[in-house]
Write a protein that holds these residues in place. Sequence first.
Motif, PDB file in Angstrom:
ATOM      1  N   VAL A 173       0.852  -1.186   0.000  1.00 19.85           N
ATOM      2  CA  VAL A 173       0.000   0.000   0.000  1.00 19.85           C
ATOM      3  C   VAL A 173       0.886   1.233   0.000  1.00 19.85           C
ATOM      4  N   THR A 174       0.582   2.186  -0.881  1.00 22.17           N
ATOM      5  CA  THR A 174       1.308   3.444  -0.934  1.00 22.17           C
ATOM      6  C   THR A 174       0.351   4.571  -0.592  1.00 22.17           C
ATOM      7  N   CYS A 175       0.647   5.315   0.467  1.00 23.43           N
ATOM      8  CA  CYS A 175      -0.196   6.430   0.895  1.00 23.43           C
ATOM      9  C   CYS A 175       0.377   7.745   0.378  1.00 23.43           C
ATOM     10  N   ALA A 176      -0.491   8.592  -0.131  1.00 19.10           N
ATOM     11  CA  ALA A 176      -0.054   9.900  -0.618  1.00 19.10           C
ATOM     12  C   ALA A 176       0.545  10.710   0.526  1.00 19.10           C
ATOM     13  N   PRO A 177       1.560  11.523   0.253  1.00 19.61           N
ATOM     14  CA  PRO A 177       2.242  12.259   1.327  1.00 19.61           C
ATOM     15  C   PRO A 177       1.442  13.407   1.917  1.00 19.61           C
ATOM     16  N   HIS A 178       0.311  13.769   1.287  1.00 17.70           N
ATOM     17  CA  HIS A 178      -0.446  14.922   1.792  1.00 17.70           C
ATOM     18  C   HIS A 178      -1.529  14.528   2.799  1.00 17.70           C
ATOM     19  N   LEU A 179      -1.648  13.255   3.173  1.00 13.79           N
ATOM     20  CA  LEU A 179      -2.677  12.864   4.137  1.00 13.79           C
ATOM     21  C   LEU A 179      -2.433  13.565   5.476  1.00 13.79           C
ATOM     22  N   ALA A 211       7.985  11.809   6.949  1.00 10.71           N
ATOM     23  CA  ALA A 211       7.160  12.456   7.971  1.00 10.71           C
ATOM     24  C   ALA A 211       6.057  11.525   8.454  1.00 10.71           C
ATOM     25  N   HIS A 212       5.446  10.821   7.529  1.00 11.57           N
ATOM     26  CA  HIS A 212       4.387   9.884   7.904  1.00 11.57           C
ATOM     27  C   HIS A 212       4.937   8.711   8.709  1.00 11.57           C
ATOM     28  N   ARG A 213       6.120   8.258   8.383  1.00 10.94           N
ATOM     29  CA  ARG A 213       6.711   7.154   9.141  1.00 10.94           C
ATOM     30  C   ARG A 213       6.974   7.581  10.583  1.00 10.94           C
ATOM     31  N   ARG A 214       7.424   8.800  10.772  1.00  9.37           N
ATOM     32  CA  ARG A 214       7.621   9.282  12.142  1.00  9.37           C
ATOM     33  C   ARG A 214       6.297   9.356  12.886  1.00  9.37           C
ATOM     34  N   MET A 215       5.243   9.732  12.204  1.00 12.00           N
ATOM     35  CA  MET A 215       3.925   9.824  12.838  1.00 12.00           C
ATOM     36  C   MET A 215       3.404   8.431  13.216  1.00 12.00           C
ATOM     37  N   VAL A 216       3.550   7.480  12.320  1.00 13.08           N
ATOM     38  CA  VAL A 216       3.046   6.126  12.585  1.00 13.08           C
ATOM     39  C   VAL A 216       3.876   5.424  13.651  1.00 13.08           C
ATOM     40  N   GLY A 217       5.178   5.674  13.670  1.00 11.34           N
ATOM     41  CA  GLY A 217       6.030   5.041  14.663  1.00 11.34           C
ATOM     42  C   GLY A 217       6.636   3.759  14.149  1.00 11.34           C
ATOM     43  N   PRO A 218       7.508   3.125  14.939  1.00 14.98           N
ATOM     44  CA  PRO A 218       8.208   1.922  14.481  1.00 14.98           C
ATOM     45  C   PRO A 218       7.260   0.749  14.257  1.00 14.98           C
ATOM     46  N   ASP A 219       7.320   0.198  13.083  1.00 16.37           N
ATOM     47  CA  ASP A 219       6.506  -0.970  12.726  1.00 16.37           C
ATOM     48  C   ASP A 219       7.212  -1.619  11.539  1.00 16.37           C
ATOM     49  N   LEU A 241      -1.924  -1.161  -3.777  1.00 11.95           N
ATOM     50  CA  LEU A 241      -3.031  -0.253  -3.497  1.00 11.95           C
ATOM     51  C   LEU A 241      -2.468   1.148  -3.331  1.00 11.95           C
ATOM     52  N   GLU A 242      -2.855   2.047  -4.214  1.00 16.22           N
ATOM     53  CA  GLU A 242      -2.449   3.449  -4.114  1.00 16.22           C
ATOM     54  C   GLU A 242      -3.588   4.240  -3.492  1.00 16.22           C
ATOM     55  N   LEU A 243      -3.292   4.921  -2.391  1.00 19.60           N
ATOM     56  CA  LEU A 243      -4.304   5.716  -1.700  1.00 19.60           C
ATOM     57  C   LEU A 243      -3.992   7.191  -1.863  1.00 19.60           C
ATOM     58  N   ARG A 244      -4.924   7.907  -2.488  1.00 26.49           N
ATOM     59  CA  ARG A 244      -4.773   9.351  -2.664  1.00 26.49           C
ATOM     60  C   ARG A 244      -5.419  10.114  -1.514  1.00 26.49           C
ATOM     61  N   ARG A 245      -6.350   9.459  -0.860  1.00 27.19           N
ATOM     62  CA  ARG A 245      -7.015   9.998   0.336  1.00 27.19           C
ATOM     63  C   ARG A 245      -7.123   8.878   1.359  1.00 27.19           C
ATOM     64  N   GLY A 246      -7.402   9.265   2.603  1.00 27.75           N
ATOM     65  CA  GLY A 246      -7.562   8.260   3.640  1.00 27.75           C
ATOM     66  C   GLY A 246      -8.857   7.493   3.481  1.00 27.75           C
ATOM     67  N   LEU A 247      -8.821   6.233   3.881  1.00 30.44           N
ATOM     68  CA  LEU A 247     -10.001   5.382   3.839  1.00 30.44           C
ATOM     69  C   LEU A 247     -10.176   4.714   5.190  1.00 30.44           C
ATOM     70  N   VAL A 248     -11.397   4.352   5.487  1.00 36.63           N
ATOM     71  CA  VAL A 248     -11.680   3.651   6.725  1.00 36.63           C
ATOM     72  C   VAL A 248     -12.741   2.592   6.461  1.00 36.63           C
ATOM     73  N   GLY A 249     -12.632   1.471   7.145  1.00 35.24           N
ATOM     74  CA  GLY A 249     -13.606   0.409   6.971  1.00 35.24           C
ATOM     75  C   GLY A 249     -13.279  -0.760   7.873  1.00 35.24           C
ATOM     76  N   ASP A 250     -14.198  -1.704   7.950  1.00 34.73           N
ATOM     77  CA  ASP A 250     -13.973  -2.873   8.777  1.00 34.73           C
ATOM     78  C   ASP A 250     -13.103  -3.873   8.019  1.00 34.73           C
ATOM     79  N   ALA A 251     -12.847  -5.000   8.661  1.00 37.27           N
ATOM     80  CA  ALA A 251     -11.956  -5.994   8.062  1.00 37.27           C
ATOM     81  C   ALA A 251     -12.491  -6.477   6.715  1.00 37.27           C
ATOM     82  N   TRP A 252     -13.797  -6.702   6.624  1.00 36.63           N
ATOM     83  CA  TRP A 252     -14.362  -7.185   5.365  1.00 36.63           C
ATOM     84  C   TRP A 252     -14.157  -6.172   4.255  1.00 36.63           C
ATOM     85  N   ALA A 253     -14.294  -4.887   4.561  1.00 37.52           N
ATOM     86  CA  ALA A 253     -14.157  -3.865   3.534  1.00 37.52           C
ATOM     87  C   ALA A 253     -12.761  -3.877   2.921  1.00 37.52           C
ATOM     88  N   TRP A 254     -11.748  -4.082   3.755  1.00 35.43           N
ATOM     89  CA  TRP A 254     -10.383  -4.108   3.239  1.00 35.43           C
ATOM     90  C   TRP A 254     -10.085  -5.409   2.491  1.00 35.43           C
TER      91      TRP A 254
END
Length: 428
Positions: free
Chosen positions: A278-284, A310-318, A336-349
């Motif tokens: 998964v690649t998250c856009a840097p502007h999230l 910057a996002h890696r520092r926010m998320v923390g070590p993983d 999976l390229e994400l241009r915006r944030g998404l949210v959903g349950d396990a089935w949705a992903w």
Amino acid sequence: MPGNRWDLAPEGAPGQAPGRRVSVVVTHFEQQAELDRTLAALRRQTRRPDEVVVADDGSARAPAVPPGVRVVRQHDDGFRAAAARNLGVAASSGDLLVLLDADTVPEPHFVERMVALPEALPEALVVGRRRHADLAGTSPDHAIEEVAPPLELPEPAWLREAYDASRDLLDADGSSHRFVISAVLACSRWWWDEVGGFDATFSSYGGEDWDFAHRSWTAGGLLAHRRDAVAWHDGPDAGARTRDPDALLAETVAVADRGAAPVTAWRGLLRGPADVVVTCAPHLADTELLVTVDSLLAALPRAVVRLSDAHRRMVGPDPRVVPADSALPSTARVHLELRRGLVGDAWAWTSLLDGLDGTTGRRPLADGCGEVQDLRLLRRAARWGRPDLAPEGPPLATGLRPWTSEVTLASWLGGWAAHPPEPRDHGG
């Protein structure tokens, strides 16, 4: 060929490509009588191999072979069939490769039928039909197609049913590597080099063929079963023999540690290579990022997420979070390229993983917030310079919804997400 449509291969392709040399590599260990039968059968082929190489896995004494057959050997250091096959292929010079085991005797049309598809489609990996018979005491001079049928032993039902259900692997998917047998295998030499041959670190029975087939598939190869290319294995299928449970466990672990294929890879442990990247856009925004990544990894714990510094520092070590410029691993099948944030349950992903049908390379989701990509098709399209091999499909319907400011981190972690609790009445 779109998807896995090897059935669209042009007819008569072998006649259109004169000069293609065929090398047969026979893996051997302490099986002189069996090897004699197999080499005799190779001399009876309707398409005679241009060369035969016997790859010996450390027998106490070098196998005896007729003039013109080459023998290459490695030291006896356990069961190293993968390394022996690599050694044999390295010693060969053919444009088309056929792999056999010493105890697997081909019928007269075997080589001709096995190489026909790789000769027309160089990225095709072809598995023949391995039947079983008790051949003890039979002479190498006897025609195997006459001797073996009366001595036939049961054929693995699960394998036969898999070939039937998939129309001889025409309907193959990311889990079809389980139906590939290295004892009856063929491909072009070019494709062997592209995929990298067998993983020589396999040092016990089994698994190396599944690993090779999975890497071939994810690289964009085609997969086919040639049921009319028959070779007879001397003795019952391994599944019919009693095996040490520890050896079976070791084989399963070895495959899971090396591949990311469905049904044979780890499901939760952070072992083995990535299947989904998964690649998250840097502007999230910060909250948008945290909710998205936590939501994603809660459902797909073995996914790898590429983030900016910057996002890696926010998320923390993983260990599942890597730099944004990290290369897509060759084992990954979904990006999976994400241009915006998404949210959903396990089935949705998890449902988005089923959104690629093997013919569409890209599909947008969540009103353009992201795009799911079939890396296998994209690799094929890039290799041949043919974007039409990975076309864009219609939007993918999932339960994922775009993140909004109403979804705070507390509401996501608490389980009410975009539905905050109603204010409590503290009146008295």
